[in-house]
Design a protein around this motif. Structure first.
Motif, PDB file in Angstrom:
ATOM      1  N   ASN A  36      27.240  19.556 -25.100  1.00 36.69           N
ATOM      2  CA  ASN A  36      28.287  18.511 -25.580  1.00 36.69           C
ATOM      3  C   ASN A  36      29.711  18.911 -25.747  1.00 36.69           C
ATOM      4  OD1 ASN A  36      26.249  16.607 -25.979  1.00 36.69           O
ATOM      5  ND2 ASN A  36      25.874  17.065 -27.782  1.00 36.69           N
ATOM      6  N   GLY A  37      30.189  20.150 -25.323  1.00 34.95           N
ATOM      7  CA  GLY A  37      31.598  20.750 -25.243  1.00 34.95           C
ATOM      8  C   GLY A  37      32.068  20.838 -26.600  1.00 34.95           C
ATOM      9  N   ARG A  38      31.172  21.089 -27.587  1.00 34.08           N
ATOM     10  CA  ARG A  38      31.492  21.481 -28.893  1.00 34.08           C
ATOM     11  C   ARG A  38      31.969  22.885 -29.266  1.00 34.08           C
ATOM     12  NH1 ARG A  38      27.773  16.940 -31.361  1.00 34.08           N
ATOM     13  NH2 ARG A  38      26.098  18.610 -30.590  1.00 34.08           N
ATOM     14  N   LEU A  79      27.227  31.319 -16.909  1.00 37.88           N
ATOM     15  CA  LEU A  79      26.583  30.373 -17.255  1.00 37.88           C
ATOM     16  C   LEU A  79      27.142  28.913 -17.354  1.00 37.88           C
ATOM     17  CD1 LEU A  79      23.975  31.707 -19.904  1.00 37.88           C
ATOM     18  CD2 LEU A  79      23.698  31.364 -17.324  1.00 37.88           C
ATOM     19  N   TRP A  80      28.630  29.015 -17.251  1.00 39.71           N
ATOM     20  CA  TRP A  80      29.579  27.745 -17.077  1.00 39.71           C
ATOM     21  C   TRP A  80      29.403  26.834 -16.011  1.00 39.71           C
ATOM     22  CZ3 TRP A  80      34.797  30.511 -18.586  1.00 39.71           C
ATOM     23  CH2 TRP A  80      34.490  30.951 -19.853  1.00 39.71           C
ATOM     24  N   PRO A  81      28.973  27.200 -14.755  1.00 47.05           N
ATOM     25  CA  PRO A  81      28.688  26.301 -13.842  1.00 47.05           C
ATOM     26  C   PRO A  81      27.196  25.710 -13.849  1.00 47.05           C
ATOM     27  CG  PRO A  81      29.460  28.487 -12.669  1.00 47.05           C
ATOM     28  CD  PRO A  81      29.101  28.648 -14.175  1.00 47.05           C
ATOM     29  N   ILE A  82      26.171  26.277 -14.313  1.00 42.90           N
ATOM     30  CA  ILE A  82      24.936  25.540 -14.699  1.00 42.90           C
ATOM     31  C   ILE A  82      25.110  24.507 -15.781  1.00 42.90           C
ATOM     32  CG2 ILE A  82      23.931  27.146 -16.154  1.00 42.90           C
ATOM     33  CD1 ILE A  82      22.422  25.382 -13.229  1.00 42.90           C
ATOM     34  N   ILE A  83      26.088  24.842 -16.642  1.00 39.85           N
ATOM     35  CA  ILE A  83      26.282  23.703 -17.728  1.00 39.85           C
ATOM     36  C   ILE A  83      27.080  22.599 -17.487  1.00 39.85           C
ATOM     37  CG2 ILE A  83      27.690  23.335 -19.997  1.00 39.85           C
ATOM     38  CD1 ILE A  83      26.758  26.548 -20.625  1.00 39.85           C
ATOM     39  N   LEU A 128      18.971  16.866 -26.874  1.00 43.37           N
ATOM     40  CA  LEU A 128      18.814  17.915 -25.983  1.00 43.37           C
ATOM     41  C   LEU A 128      17.776  17.634 -25.030  1.00 43.37           C
ATOM     42  CD1 LEU A 128      20.054  20.702 -25.160  1.00 43.37           C
ATOM     43  CD2 LEU A 128      18.649  21.726 -26.837  1.00 43.37           C
ATOM     44  N   ASP A 129      16.548  17.188 -25.515  1.00 39.81           N
ATOM     45  CA  ASP A 129      15.631  16.776 -24.551  1.00 39.81           C
ATOM     46  C   ASP A 129      15.942  15.757 -23.527  1.00 39.81           C
ATOM     47  OD1 ASP A 129      13.662  18.509 -25.398  1.00 39.81           O
ATOM     48  OD2 ASP A 129      12.545  17.013 -26.744  1.00 39.81           O
ATOM     49  N   LEU A 130      16.611  14.821 -24.092  1.00 43.71           N
ATOM     50  CA  LEU A 130      17.153  13.580 -23.135  1.00 43.71           C
ATOM     51  C   LEU A 130      18.082  14.090 -22.180  1.00 43.71           C
ATOM     52  CD1 LEU A 130      17.549  10.995 -25.637  1.00 43.71           C
ATOM     53  CD2 LEU A 130      15.626  11.202 -24.102  1.00 43.71           C
ATOM     54  N   GLN A 131      18.871  14.867 -22.314  1.00 42.42           N
ATOM     55  CA  GLN A 131      20.047  15.658 -21.525  1.00 42.42           C
ATOM     56  C   GLN A 131      19.157  16.407 -20.719  1.00 42.42           C
ATOM     57  OE1 GLN A 131      23.592  17.298 -23.088  1.00 42.42           O
ATOM     58  NE2 GLN A 131      23.296  16.163 -24.822  1.00 42.42           N
ATOM     59  N   ILE A 141      24.587  20.391 -15.490  1.00 43.07           N
ATOM     60  CA  ILE A 141      23.830  19.538 -16.659  1.00 43.07           C
ATOM     61  C   ILE A 141      24.708  18.364 -17.075  1.00 43.07           C
ATOM     62  CG2 ILE A 141      22.466  19.608 -19.025  1.00 43.07           C
ATOM     63  CD1 ILE A 141      21.775  22.705 -18.260  1.00 43.07           C
ATOM     64  N   ARG A 142      25.698  18.672 -17.542  1.00 43.99           N
ATOM     65  CA  ARG A 142      26.750  17.654 -18.060  1.00 43.99           C
ATOM     66  C   ARG A 142      27.015  16.623 -16.903  1.00 43.99           C
ATOM     67  NH1 ARG A 142      31.693  21.591 -20.443  1.00 43.99           N
ATOM     68  NH2 ARG A 142      30.594  22.117 -22.493  1.00 43.99           N
ATOM     69  N   ALA A 143      27.010  16.900 -15.541  1.00 48.46           N
ATOM     70  CA  ALA A 143      27.374  15.973 -14.568  1.00 48.46           C
ATOM     71  C   ALA A 143      26.128  15.206 -14.359  1.00 48.46           C
ATOM     72  CB  ALA A 143      27.610  16.634 -13.384  1.00 48.46           C
TER      73      ALA A 143
END
Length: 81
Positions: A59-61, A69-73, A20-23, A76-78
């Motif tokens: 991670n989409g799990r 909050l979906w747009p900020i997630i 999580l830190d790395l992401q 982060i994924r992008a």
């Protein structure tokens, strides 16, 4: 948002799980400076999630129960690509 609050957000981005830190580290370095105040508020709210839940969202799990909050997630994924 003032500089003190931005520093708090950066500090709260440091988590107890290495993955999580790395992401979040990559997101904070590359994207956080570009966020507007509304996006910063959403990111700050997302950071209130427990580490394991937040990692699952990124991670989409599992899906975050707060659609706002979906747009900020997604941002982060992008930032991981």
């Amino acid at each position: 948002m003032d500089e003190v609050e931005l520093k708090r957000i950066v500090w709260r981005s440091r988590r107890g799980l290495l993955e999580l830190d790395l992401q979040l580290e990559r997101f904070v370095a590359d994207v956080l400076p570009q966020l507007n105040d509304a996006e910063l508020v959403d990111y700050r709210e997302l950071l209130q999630s427990p580490d394991n839940d937040l990692l699952d969202y990124l991670n989409g799990r599992s899906e975050c129960p707060t659609p706002r909050l979906w747009p900020i997630i997604a941002r982060i994924r992008a930032a991981q690509r």
